[in-house]
Design a protein around this motif. Sequence first.
Motif, PDB file in Angstrom:
ATOM      1  N   THR A  60       0.847  -1.188   0.000  1.00 24.58           N
ATOM      2  CA  THR A  60       0.000   0.000   0.000  1.00 24.58           C
ATOM      3  C   THR A  60       0.882   1.238   0.000  1.00 24.58           C
ATOM      4  O   THR A  60       1.791   1.362   0.816  1.00 24.58           O
ATOM      5  CB  THR A  60      -0.932   0.024   1.223  1.00 24.58           C
ATOM      6  OG1 THR A  60      -1.737  -1.160   1.201  1.00 24.58           O
ATOM      7  CG2 THR A  60      -1.834   1.240   1.208  1.00 24.58           C
ATOM      8  N   ARG A  82      -2.809   3.777 -13.231  1.00 21.37           N
ATOM      9  CA  ARG A  82      -3.122   2.466 -13.822  1.00 21.37           C
ATOM     10  C   ARG A  82      -2.353   2.224 -15.121  1.00 21.37           C
ATOM     11  O   ARG A  82      -1.961   1.092 -15.413  1.00 21.37           O
ATOM     12  CB  ARG A  82      -4.618   2.353 -14.092  1.00 21.37           C
ATOM     13  CG  ARG A  82      -5.449   2.127 -12.866  1.00 21.37           C
ATOM     14  CD  ARG A  82      -6.910   1.877 -13.223  1.00 21.37           C
ATOM     15  NE  ARG A  82      -7.737   1.941 -12.052  1.00 21.37           N
ATOM     16  CZ  ARG A  82      -8.578   2.932 -11.772  1.00 21.37           C
ATOM     17  NH1 ARG A  82      -8.743   3.940 -12.607  1.00 21.37           N
ATOM     18  NH2 ARG A  82      -9.284   2.914 -10.657  1.00 21.37           N
ATOM     19  N   PHE A  85       1.620   1.679 -13.925  1.00 19.05           N
ATOM     20  CA  PHE A  85       1.983   0.735 -12.876  1.00 19.05           C
ATOM     21  C   PHE A  85       0.987  -0.417 -12.864  1.00 19.05           C
ATOM     22  O   PHE A  85      -0.165  -0.249 -13.237  1.00 19.05           O
ATOM     23  CB  PHE A  85       1.969   1.413 -11.494  1.00 19.05           C
ATOM     24  CG  PHE A  85       2.919   2.556 -11.373  1.00 19.05           C
ATOM     25  CD1 PHE A  85       4.240   2.350 -11.026  1.00 19.05           C
ATOM     26  CD2 PHE A  85       2.490   3.850 -11.632  1.00 19.05           C
ATOM     27  CE1 PHE A  85       5.122   3.412 -10.923  1.00 19.05           C
ATOM     28  CE2 PHE A  85       3.356   4.920 -11.533  1.00 19.05           C
ATOM     29  CZ  PHE A  85       4.679   4.705 -11.181  1.00 19.05           C
ATOM     30  N   SER A  86       1.447  -1.561 -12.409  1.00 19.83           N
ATOM     31  CA  SER A  86       0.571  -2.711 -12.244  1.00 19.83           C
ATOM     32  C   SER A  86      -0.038  -2.621 -10.839  1.00 19.83           C
ATOM     33  O   SER A  86       0.634  -2.922  -9.849  1.00 19.83           O
ATOM     34  CB  SER A  86       1.366  -4.007 -12.408  1.00 19.83           C
ATOM     35  OG  SER A  86       0.535  -5.114 -12.167  1.00 19.83           O
ATOM     36  N   VAL A  87      -1.288  -2.161 -10.771  1.00 16.47           N
ATOM     37  CA  VAL A  87      -1.924  -1.950  -9.469  1.00 16.47           C
ATOM     38  C   VAL A  87      -3.158  -2.823  -9.328  1.00 16.47           C
ATOM     39  O   VAL A  87      -3.821  -3.150 -10.298  1.00 16.47           O
ATOM     40  CB  VAL A  87      -2.302  -0.467  -9.258  1.00 16.47           C
ATOM     41  CG1 VAL A  87      -1.063   0.402  -9.267  1.00 16.47           C
ATOM     42  CG2 VAL A  87      -3.307   0.015 -10.277  1.00 16.47           C
ATOM     43  N   LYS A  88      -3.447  -3.179  -8.094  1.00 18.66           N
ATOM     44  CA  LYS A  88      -4.680  -3.894  -7.796  1.00 18.66           C
ATOM     45  C   LYS A  88      -5.825  -2.919  -7.621  1.00 18.66           C
ATOM     46  O   LYS A  88      -6.940  -3.187  -8.018  1.00 18.66           O
ATOM     47  CB  LYS A  88      -4.504  -4.729  -6.532  1.00 18.66           C
ATOM     48  CG  LYS A  88      -3.567  -5.906  -6.696  1.00 18.66           C
ATOM     49  CD  LYS A  88      -3.535  -6.712  -5.431  1.00 18.66           C
ATOM     50  CE  LYS A  88      -2.734  -7.976  -5.626  1.00 18.66           C
ATOM     51  NZ  LYS A  88      -2.815  -8.856  -4.456  1.00 18.66           N
ATOM     52  N   VAL A  90      -6.587   1.636  -7.020  1.00 21.59           N
ATOM     53  CA  VAL A  90      -6.142   3.008  -6.789  1.00 21.59           C
ATOM     54  C   VAL A  90      -7.376   3.848  -6.503  1.00 21.59           C
ATOM     55  O   VAL A  90      -8.380   3.742  -7.196  1.00 21.59           O
ATOM     56  CB  VAL A  90      -5.316   3.574  -7.974  1.00 21.59           C
ATOM     57  CG1 VAL A  90      -6.092   3.529  -9.258  1.00 21.59           C
ATOM     58  CG2 VAL A  90      -4.833   4.978  -7.680  1.00 21.59           C
ATOM     59  N   ILE A 101      -2.826   3.574  -3.200  1.00 26.89           N
ATOM     60  CA  ILE A 101      -2.532   2.586  -4.242  1.00 26.89           C
ATOM     61  C   ILE A 101      -2.213   1.261  -3.573  1.00 26.89           C
ATOM     62  O   ILE A 101      -1.415   1.213  -2.637  1.00 26.89           O
ATOM     63  CB  ILE A 101      -1.314   3.016  -5.084  1.00 26.89           C
ATOM     64  CG1 ILE A 101      -1.515   4.417  -5.655  1.00 26.89           C
ATOM     65  CG2 ILE A 101      -1.031   2.003  -6.179  1.00 26.89           C
ATOM     66  CD1 ILE A 101      -0.238   5.043  -6.180  1.00 26.89           C
ATOM     67  N   SER A 103      -0.729  -2.450  -4.647  1.00 26.57           N
ATOM     68  CA  SER A 103      -0.065  -3.119  -5.766  1.00 26.57           C
ATOM     69  C   SER A 103       0.684  -4.347  -5.268  1.00 26.57           C
ATOM     70  O   SER A 103       0.992  -4.464  -4.081  1.00 26.57           O
ATOM     71  CB  SER A 103       0.918  -2.149  -6.435  1.00 26.57           C
ATOM     72  OG  SER A 103       1.864  -1.687  -5.499  1.00 26.57           O
ATOM     73  N   GLU A 104       0.954  -5.265  -6.191  1.00 25.88           N
ATOM     74  CA  GLU A 104       1.735  -6.445  -5.828  1.00 25.88           C
ATOM     75  C   GLU A 104       3.196  -6.084  -5.612  1.00 25.88           C
ATOM     76  O   GLU A 104       3.846  -6.595  -4.723  1.00 25.88           O
ATOM     77  CB  GLU A 104       1.605  -7.517  -6.910  1.00 25.88           C
ATOM     78  CG  GLU A 104       0.253  -8.174  -6.916  1.00 25.88           C
ATOM     79  CD  GLU A 104       0.169  -9.325  -7.905  1.00 25.88           C
ATOM     80  OE1 GLU A 104       1.208  -9.909  -8.244  1.00 25.88           O
ATOM     81  OE2 GLU A 104      -0.949  -9.633  -8.333  1.00 25.88           O
ATOM     82  N   GLU A 105       3.711  -5.200  -6.453  1.00 27.78           N
ATOM     83  CA  GLU A 105       5.103  -4.738  -6.346  1.00 27.78           C
ATOM     84  C   GLU A 105       5.116  -3.347  -5.732  1.00 27.78           C
ATOM     85  O   GLU A 105       4.167  -2.587  -5.872  1.00 27.78           O
ATOM     86  CB  GLU A 105       5.752  -4.678  -7.736  1.00 27.78           C
ATOM     87  CG  GLU A 105       5.724  -5.989  -8.496  1.00 27.78           C
ATOM     88  CD  GLU A 105       6.610  -7.051  -7.864  1.00 27.78           C
ATOM     89  OE1 GLU A 105       7.673  -6.695  -7.323  1.00 27.78           O
ATOM     90  OE2 GLU A 105       6.232  -8.229  -7.900  1.00 27.78           O
ATOM     91  N   ILE A 107       5.773   0.501  -5.455  1.00 30.71           N
ATOM     92  CA  ILE A 107       5.753   1.580  -6.435  1.00 30.71           C
ATOM     93  C   ILE A 107       7.068   2.348  -6.340  1.00 30.71           C
ATOM     94  O   ILE A 107       7.498   2.724  -5.251  1.00 30.71           O
ATOM     95  CB  ILE A 107       4.564   2.537  -6.162  1.00 30.71           C
ATOM     96  CG1 ILE A 107       3.230   1.799  -6.253  1.00 30.71           C
ATOM     97  CG2 ILE A 107       4.613   3.748  -7.070  1.00 30.71           C
ATOM     98  CD1 ILE A 107       2.851   1.336  -7.633  1.00 30.71           C
TER      99      ILE A 107
END
Length: 129
Positions: A60, A82, A85-88, A90, A101, A103-105, A107
């Motif tokens: 987060t 979006r 970045f690869s986000v789940k 936002v 945000i 995200s798996e990775e 930011i």
Amino acid sequence: MGTALVGIILLAIVTAISVSLIRNKQKGKTSCGQNCAHCAISGTCHSQKKKAHEASLGHTTVLTIDGMMCPMCESHINDAIRNNFSVKSVKSSHKTGLVQIVSEEEIDEEKIRSVIKDTGYTLNTFSRI
């Protein structure tokens, strides 16, 4: 005659309450829609469940951004994030200036600063939760 008058008064009260509830819902205010920003007990009600749920989702990141004035500004910020970045998820709020945000990775701070700057807004703070 008296019964009709009482009935009209009750109908007016019920209508006023209904209109008030509808307007509050349109403004995002509900009795518990988990939009706790304006709630007196916001720190206690959902905090534990929310933290556990967010932890299971990934990383987060919270940003504070200057310049958002309306829901369309929120949309511009959300789309830019979006698209870069690869986000789940936002979520942006023009009222508070906050962007959350998930995200798996993690930011990259420099990249997000560049992306936000390119949209014409100003990124003030960047924090990872």
